[in-house]
Design a protein around this motif. Structure first.
Motif, PDB file in Angstrom:
ATOM      1  N   ILE A   1       0.837  -1.206   0.000  1.00  0.00           N
ATOM      2  CA  ILE A   1       0.000   0.000   0.000  1.00  0.00           C
ATOM      3  C   ILE A   1       0.869   1.253   0.000  1.00  0.00           C
ATOM      4  CG2 ILE A   1      -1.711   1.311   1.313  1.00  0.00           C
ATOM      5  CD1 ILE A   1      -2.869  -1.210   0.098  1.00  0.00           C
ATOM      6  N   ARG A   2       1.869   1.275   0.861  1.00  0.00           N
ATOM      7  CA  ARG A   2       2.640   2.496   1.087  1.00  0.00           C
ATOM      8  C   ARG A   2       3.545   2.856  -0.085  1.00  0.00           C
ATOM      9  NH1 ARG A   2       3.705   2.592   7.668  1.00  0.00           N
ATOM     10  NH2 ARG A   2       1.563   2.086   8.168  1.00  0.00           N
ATOM     11  N   PHE A   3       4.038   1.854  -0.796  1.00  0.00           N
ATOM     12  CA  PHE A   3       4.881   2.137  -1.961  1.00  0.00           C
ATOM     13  C   PHE A   3       4.277   1.594  -3.253  1.00  0.00           C
ATOM     14  CE2 PHE A   3       8.151   1.678   1.547  1.00  0.00           C
ATOM     15  CZ  PHE A   3       8.297   3.040   1.722  1.00  0.00           C
ATOM     16  N   GLY A   4       3.657   0.411  -3.160  1.00  0.00           N
ATOM     17  CA  GLY A   4       3.122  -0.231  -4.358  1.00  0.00           C
ATOM     18  C   GLY A   4       2.064   0.576  -5.070  1.00  0.00           C
ATOM     19  N   GLU A   5       1.217   1.290  -4.307  1.00  0.00           N
ATOM     20  CA  GLU A   5       0.145   2.062  -4.940  1.00  0.00           C
ATOM     21  C   GLU A   5       0.696   3.214  -5.783  1.00  0.00           C
ATOM     22  OE1 GLU A   5      -3.186   1.396  -5.114  1.00  0.00           O
ATOM     23  OE2 GLU A   5      -2.481  -0.493  -4.264  1.00  0.00           O
ATOM     24  N   THR A   6       1.729   3.877  -5.285  1.00  0.00           N
ATOM     25  CA  THR A   6       2.337   4.957  -6.072  1.00  0.00           C
ATOM     26  C   THR A   6       3.004   4.390  -7.314  1.00  0.00           C
ATOM     27  OG1 THR A   6       2.655   6.409  -4.180  1.00  0.00           O
ATOM     28  CG2 THR A   6       4.111   6.774  -6.049  1.00  0.00           C
ATOM     29  N   ILE A   7       3.678   3.260  -7.172  1.00  0.00           N
ATOM     30  CA  ILE A   7       4.314   2.624  -8.331  1.00  0.00           C
ATOM     31  C   ILE A   7       3.261   2.273  -9.383  1.00  0.00           C
ATOM     32  CG2 ILE A   7       5.554   0.556  -9.088  1.00  0.00           C
ATOM     33  CD1 ILE A   7       6.940   0.597  -6.289  1.00  0.00           C
ATOM     34  N   LYS A   8       2.136   1.718  -8.945  1.00  0.00           N
ATOM     35  CA  LYS A   8       1.059   1.378  -9.892  1.00  0.00           C
ATOM     36  C   LYS A   8       0.478   2.623 -10.561  1.00  0.00           C
ATOM     37  CE  LYS A   8      -1.160  -1.468  -6.965  1.00  0.00           C
ATOM     38  NZ  LYS A   8      -2.174  -2.407  -6.438  1.00  0.00           N
ATOM     39  N   SER A   9       0.376   3.709  -9.782  1.00  0.00           N
ATOM     40  CA  SER A   9      -0.132   4.965 -10.361  1.00  0.00           C
ATOM     41  C   SER A   9       0.793   5.471 -11.454  1.00  0.00           C
ATOM     42  CB  SER A   9      -0.276   6.029  -9.266  1.00  0.00           C
ATOM     43  OG  SER A   9      -1.260   5.663  -8.338  1.00  0.00           O
ATOM     44  N   TYR A  10       2.095   5.368 -11.241  1.00  0.00           N
ATOM     45  CA  TYR A  10       3.061   5.749 -12.277  1.00  0.00           C
ATOM     46  C   TYR A  10       2.906   4.867 -13.511  1.00  0.00           C
ATOM     47  CZ  TYR A  10       5.936   9.219  -9.830  1.00  0.00           C
ATOM     48  OH  TYR A  10       6.393  10.368  -9.227  1.00  0.00           O
ATOM     49  N   ALA A  11       2.696   3.562 -13.296  1.00  0.00           N
ATOM     50  CA  ALA A  11       2.574   2.624 -14.415  1.00  0.00           C
ATOM     51  C   ALA A  11       1.327   2.891 -15.243  1.00  0.00           C
ATOM     52  CB  ALA A  11       2.559   1.189 -13.884  1.00  0.00           C
ATOM     53  N   ARG A  12       0.275   3.406 -14.599  1.00  0.00           N
ATOM     54  CA  ARG A  12      -0.975   3.687 -15.320  1.00  0.00           C
ATOM     55  C   ARG A  12      -0.914   4.969 -16.145  1.00  0.00           C
ATOM     56  NH1 ARG A  12      -3.587   1.598 -10.483  1.00  0.00           N
ATOM     57  NH2 ARG A  12      -3.564   3.692  -9.587  1.00  0.00           N
ATOM     58  N   ARG A  13       0.009   5.852 -15.797  1.00  0.00           N
ATOM     59  CA  ARG A  13       0.071   7.173 -16.449  1.00  0.00           C
ATOM     60  C   ARG A  13       0.967   7.132 -17.683  1.00  0.00           C
ATOM     61  NH1 ARG A  13      -0.766  11.571 -12.450  1.00  0.00           N
ATOM     62  NH2 ARG A  13       0.539  12.888 -13.781  1.00  0.00           N
ATOM     63  N   ASP A  14       0.532   7.803 -18.751  1.00  0.00           N
ATOM     64  CA  ASP A  14       1.348   7.873 -19.969  1.00  0.00           C
ATOM     65  C   ASP A  14       2.531   8.813 -19.798  1.00  0.00           C
ATOM     66  OD1 ASP A  14      -0.359   6.126 -21.294  1.00  0.00           O
ATOM     67  OD2 ASP A  14      -1.643   7.755 -22.035  1.00  0.00           O
ATOM     68  N   ASP A  15       2.373   9.809 -18.910  1.00  0.00           N
ATOM     69  CA  ASP A  15       3.416  10.833 -18.767  1.00  0.00           C
ATOM     70  C   ASP A  15       4.402  10.516 -17.648  1.00  0.00           C
ATOM     71  OD1 ASP A  15       1.343  11.146 -16.920  1.00  0.00           O
ATOM     72  OD2 ASP A  15       1.789  13.265 -16.607  1.00  0.00           O
ATOM     73  N   LEU A  16       4.242   9.368 -16.969  1.00  0.00           N
ATOM     74  CA  LEU A  16       5.137   9.000 -15.873  1.00  0.00           C
ATOM     75  C   LEU A  16       5.638   7.575 -16.066  1.00  0.00           C
ATOM     76  CD1 LEU A  16       3.075  10.442 -12.875  1.00  0.00           C
ATOM     77  CD2 LEU A  16       5.178  11.412 -13.805  1.00  0.00           C
ATOM     78  N   ASN A  17       6.841   7.314 -15.583  1.00  0.00           N
ATOM     79  CA  ASN A  17       7.444   5.996 -15.731  1.00  0.00           C
ATOM     80  C   ASN A  17       7.968   5.534 -14.370  1.00  0.00           C
ATOM     81  OD1 ASN A  17       8.875   3.704 -16.350  1.00  0.00           O
ATOM     82  ND2 ASN A  17      10.093   4.620 -17.979  1.00  0.00           N
ATOM     83  N   PRO A  18       7.509   4.384 -13.871  1.00  0.00           N
ATOM     84  CA  PRO A  18       7.995   3.914 -12.564  1.00  0.00           C
ATOM     85  C   PRO A  18       9.518   3.808 -12.497  1.00  0.00           C
ATOM     86  CG  PRO A  18       6.195   2.529 -13.357  1.00  0.00           C
ATOM     87  CD  PRO A  18       6.536   3.454 -14.473  1.00  0.00           C
ATOM     88  N   ALA A  19      10.139   3.515 -13.623  1.00  0.00           N
ATOM     89  CA  ALA A  19      11.595   3.354 -13.641  1.00  0.00           C
ATOM     90  C   ALA A  19      12.332   4.656 -13.312  1.00  0.00           C
ATOM     91  CB  ALA A  19      12.046   2.834 -15.000  1.00  0.00           C
TER      92      ALA A  19
END
Length: 536
Positions: free
Chosen positions: A419-437
């Motif tokens: 929850i504390r980190f995974g949700e932000t990582i998933k939000s980045y993965a869903r966005r076209d303008d952001l990259n989790p990497a």
């Protein structure tokens, strides 16, 4: 020497006032009598967050004259809370709010009028619990029993032993909190299918859903075995009768501070000893807490409710509660807490406030919050994420008078990182303008947690790892890993989607975290050097 009991409050008012203590401003005897005959609110989980926040909020209503009954506190886990902290002090609590400037605000909380256990061997307590739940007047049963209190299954996914026992035994002498609640709800159903609202106030995601799932699952298992009728399950799922609203709570109420204890003694308030129960609960007649507090509740009550909005509680719709909770748990507070916890343990810190004086660690959590979290935070509208984050970093975590430890915060981290980190990582993965990497501080926090799991600090010394249900599994995945070993395989942990809510390799972070982890293994001082390398 003043003692915290009702006789002292009545006979020594001027002395309490001279000690700077605010006293209750309502007729306790009248409120207690009303509660005895028409109870409206019972709370399960008799710990510090309840005594220092929830009970204080209700006291404000009693002082204003907009409530005429008190709260009944019930304990389902650590019965010594009632025996050693409630009964000897007439259910009173001395609340000490600690401002960052060093000022202490002290008040006696008297809104709790009964303290009882859910110990199946205590006949009178159980009789009173049944009496409360069979009374049509009951409006709300609330909970602060920790996230673990709602869970029916262990890490394997199978029912825990005591849950299996409760399912087999039926409604007779339940042990698990969810079974206790289900049995009491059944008494209410049989008595008259009276409406009631169950409110989880625990600091976990979708708390009301967890509570509902626990109670309804037990009810369904009992129905399968013929212990209860199918109509009982239908009653629990009928939202005109029973609801399980979501809530978001936020207030730091750490273990009792010896500094506060000493200050109270100097002011002539005695018998303030810190109590450690046999179940390792740290408590005291006083509760020390930060001033900041938030409680947001989905306004979905079936039998009325206290007017807690007059005490600062926010009632709103389900989506807004979700958004506030998501803001706090995935961005503005909890991820920062976890990063400080695991890094603090490795670097030898014992206070969160001291970590905030460490330039590298402060920058670490600022990047997690402001730079990596805020771009994907959902703005709940009723609380500004930026202002909330400012308050967390500049006032709350930095408050030297809040004796909160990284060791406490590090408890059960495996249950939190998704929850504390995974949700932000998933939000980045869903966005076209952001990259989790492109993330840096969040993967660094995950690498730091993996390094923490070795139980060896940055000086190469062993330390005690905080309890965690997956500790044995996680440590077996790191079997043989030692300082100086920069090729050890940590992939088994990082691949585990159940832990992080996402496969870290599939989003381009697995190798980055591996690299950071290996750098932290280079030798003594490597954790500090790695943090400085990536944080700057």
């Amino acid at each position: 020497m003043l003692r915290l009991d009702r006789s002292s409050l009545q006979n020594n008012k001027s002395a309490w006032t001279a000690a700077g203590v605010e006293l209750p401003q309502f007729d306790y005897d009248q409120v207690a009598a009303q509660t005895q005959t028409k109870p409206e609110w019972i709370h399960f989980g008799a710990g510090n967050i309840f005594r220092g926040f929830v009970a204080n909020a209700h006291q404000k209503l009693l002082n204003l004259g907009v409530a005429d009954t008190g709260i009944i506190a019930a304990e389902t886990f650590d019965f010594e809370m009632i025996d050693k902290v409630y009964k000897p002090y007439d259910n009173l609590t001395l609340l000490v709010l600690m401002n960052a400037n060093g000022d202490f605000e002290k008040k006696v909380i008297s809104s709790i009028v009964e303290g009882i256990t859910a110990d199946p061997t205590r006949v009178e307590d159980n009789k009173r619990l049944v009496e409360i739940f069979e009374n049509p007047s009951l409006q709300m049963a609330s909970f602060t029993i920790t996230e673990k209190g709602y869970s029916l299954t262990g890490p394997s996914g199978q029912y825990m032993g005591i849950v299996e026992q409760d399912i087999t035994n039926g409604l007779d002498r339940p042990i698990h909190a969810m079974s206790i609640i289900a049995a009491l709800a059944h008494r209410r159903y049989v008595k008259g299918q009276y409406p009631l609202t169950f409110v989880s106030m625990d600091n976990c995601s979708h708390n009301g859903d967890k509570l509902k799932n626990g109670v309804v699952t037990i009810a369904k298992e009992w129905a399968k075995k013929g212990f209860v009728e199918q109509g009982f399950v239908a009653y629990l799922e009928d939202e005109s009768k029973i609801t399980f609203p979501l809530s978001m709570i936020d207030k730091i109420t750490p273990r009792p501070s010896t500094e506060v204890q000493e200050a109270l003694l100097k002011q002539g308030i005695g018998e303030m000893d810190v109590i450690i129960t046999s179940k390792n609960t740290y408590t005291a007649p006083f509760v020390n807490a930060e001033v900041s507090e938030y409680l947001v509740i989905e306004d979905k009550f079936t039998n009325g409710r206290p007017a807690l909005e007059q005490a600062g509680v926010i009632f709103t719709d389900r989506d807004t509660v979700n958004n506030v909770e998501t803001m706090k748990v995935t961005t503005c507070l909890n991820p920062l807490h976890t990063a400080l916890a695991v890094s603090g343990c490795l670097l030898g810190y014992t206070l969160i406030a001291d970590e905030m004086k460490d330039v590298t660690l402060r920058k670490f959590v600022e990047i997690i919050g402001y730079k990596e979290g805020l771009p994907v935070v959902v703005d709940p509208g009723i609380i500004s994420p930026k202002q909330f984050l400012d308050e967390v970093l500049n006032e709350r975590f930095a408050n030297p008078f809040i004796p909160d430890t990284p060791q406490r915060i590090a408890t059960d981290t495996s249950q939190k990182v998704g929850i504390r980190f995974g949700e932000t990582i998933k939000s980045y993965a869903r966005r076209d303008d952001l990259n989790p990497a492109d993330l840096t501080a969040i993967p660094l926090a995950i690498a730091t947690w993996c390094r923490y799991l070795l139980g060896v600090n940055d000086e190469g010394e062993e330390f005690a790892i905080s309890s965690d249900p997956l500790l044995e599994t996680l440590q077996s995945a790191l079997q043989g890993v030692a300082l100086g070993d920069t090729t050890s395989n940590v992939q088994a942990i990082l691949h585990d989607e159940k832990i992080f809510g996402v496969n870290l390799y599939e989003v381009g972070l697995g190798e980055k975290i591996e690299t950071m982890f290996h750098e932290m293994l280079a030798g003594t001082g490597a954790v500090r050097r790695t943090l400085e390398k990536y944080i700057g």
